[in-house]
Design an enzyme around this catalytic site. Structure first.
Site, PDB file in Angstrom:
ATOM      1  N   ASP A  98       0.884  -1.164   0.000  1.00  0.00           N
ATOM      2  CA  ASP A  98       0.000   0.000   0.000  1.00  0.00           C
ATOM      3  C   ASP A  98       0.922   1.213   0.000  1.00  0.00           C
ATOM      4  O   ASP A  98       1.436   1.608   1.043  1.00  0.00           O
ATOM      5  CB  ASP A  98      -0.900  -0.002   1.237  1.00  0.00           C
ATOM      6  CG  ASP A  98      -1.772   1.244   1.322  1.00  0.00           C
ATOM      7  OD1 ASP A  98      -2.068   1.843   0.271  1.00  0.00           O
ATOM      8  OD2 ASP A  98      -2.161   1.619   2.443  1.00  0.00           O
ATOM      9  N   GLU A 139      -1.599  -1.629  -4.336  1.00  0.00           N
ATOM     10  CA  GLU A 139      -2.847  -0.879  -4.390  1.00  0.00           C
ATOM     11  C   GLU A 139      -2.674   0.304  -5.325  1.00  0.00           C
ATOM     12  O   GLU A 139      -1.724   1.077  -5.191  1.00  0.00           O
ATOM     13  CB  GLU A 139      -3.244  -0.399  -2.991  1.00  0.00           C
ATOM     14  CG  GLU A 139      -4.602   0.261  -2.963  1.00  0.00           C
ATOM     15  CD  GLU A 139      -5.072   0.599  -1.566  1.00  0.00           C
ATOM     16  OE1 GLU A 139      -5.443   1.774  -1.352  1.00  0.00           O
ATOM     17  OE2 GLU A 139      -5.079  -0.300  -0.697  1.00  0.00           O
ATOM     18  N   ASP A 157      -2.236   0.862   7.603  1.00  0.00           N
ATOM     19  CA  ASP A 157      -1.628   0.861   6.265  1.00  0.00           C
ATOM     20  C   ASP A 157      -0.992  -0.489   5.978  1.00  0.00           C
ATOM     21  O   ASP A 157      -0.996  -0.961   4.848  1.00  0.00           O
ATOM     22  CB  ASP A 157      -0.582   1.975   6.162  1.00  0.00           C
ATOM     23  CG  ASP A 157      -1.207   3.338   6.389  1.00  0.00           C
ATOM     24  OD1 ASP A 157      -1.590   3.977   5.396  1.00  0.00           O
ATOM     25  OD2 ASP A 157      -1.331   3.745   7.554  1.00  0.00           O
TER      26      ASP A 157
END
Length: 184
Positions: A11, A71, A144
């Protein structure tokens, strides 16, 4: 499809880069690692990009992933934030591509849908579902890292399915898929 493989999920972010690693053996997921790279204390954006690249290379050298799931940035209203996030994602992708690791991008809604069945799920819902699925003892304070782990799990669930996301197998593939955007 290989019976044993390792998937690194990322991410990307310029404040916190979250990541998670899973191992697939006999079509079953096993939790390996989840963590984050804290970048808040650095003011210089270029220093942050350097650290993202170096940490991604370090993760690759440590866990030897067969694939990377990342992502994709969501489209926001703040152009400067989008630009910085896109750079962070690009640097993480460049690290994987420099080691010839296939990369697949997933939209945040696709990741949430794969984990919870709801494309609008909250970070907390995704984290709790991952905790149950992978028997993670304690969730981190910042989510996260669970977002990075969610990208890896999403990739596992979508492996072998057509049109799973945007994939790149190396620099040549990346350039070829993106040359139309550059020529506009």
């Amino acid at each position: 499809m290989a019976t044993e493989r390792i998937i690194l999920g990322i991410d990307p972010g310029t404040t916190i880069m979250g990541f998670g690693v899973i191992e697939i053996e006999n079509k079953k997921m096993k939790f390996v690692q989840l963590n984050e790279l804290m970048l808040k204390k650095y003011d210089d954006h270029y220093t942050k990009l350097k650290l993202i690249f170096e940490r991604t290379i370090e993760l690759i050298d440590t866990y030897h992933p067969d694939e990377i799931a990342i992502e994709a940035p969501f489209f926001g209203k703040n152009v400067q934030s989008m630009l910085k996030l896109g750079r962070a994602q690009g640097v993480a992708m460049a690290a994987g591509l420099s080691r010839q690791i296939p990369i697949t991008e997933y939209l945040p809604k696709k990741i949430k849908m794969a984990i919870t069945g709801n494309g609008n799920a909250s970070k907390e819902q995704v984290a709790k579902m991952l905790q149950q699925m992978l028997k993670i003892k304690e969730l981190p304070k910042n989510l996260d890292s669970t977002d990075g782990l969610a990208a890896a799990v999403c990739h596992f669930y979508n492996s072998g399915q057509p049109n799973i996301g945007t994939s790149y197998t190396g620099w040549d593939a990346f350039v070829k898929k993106n040359e139309k955007r550059v020529k506009k």
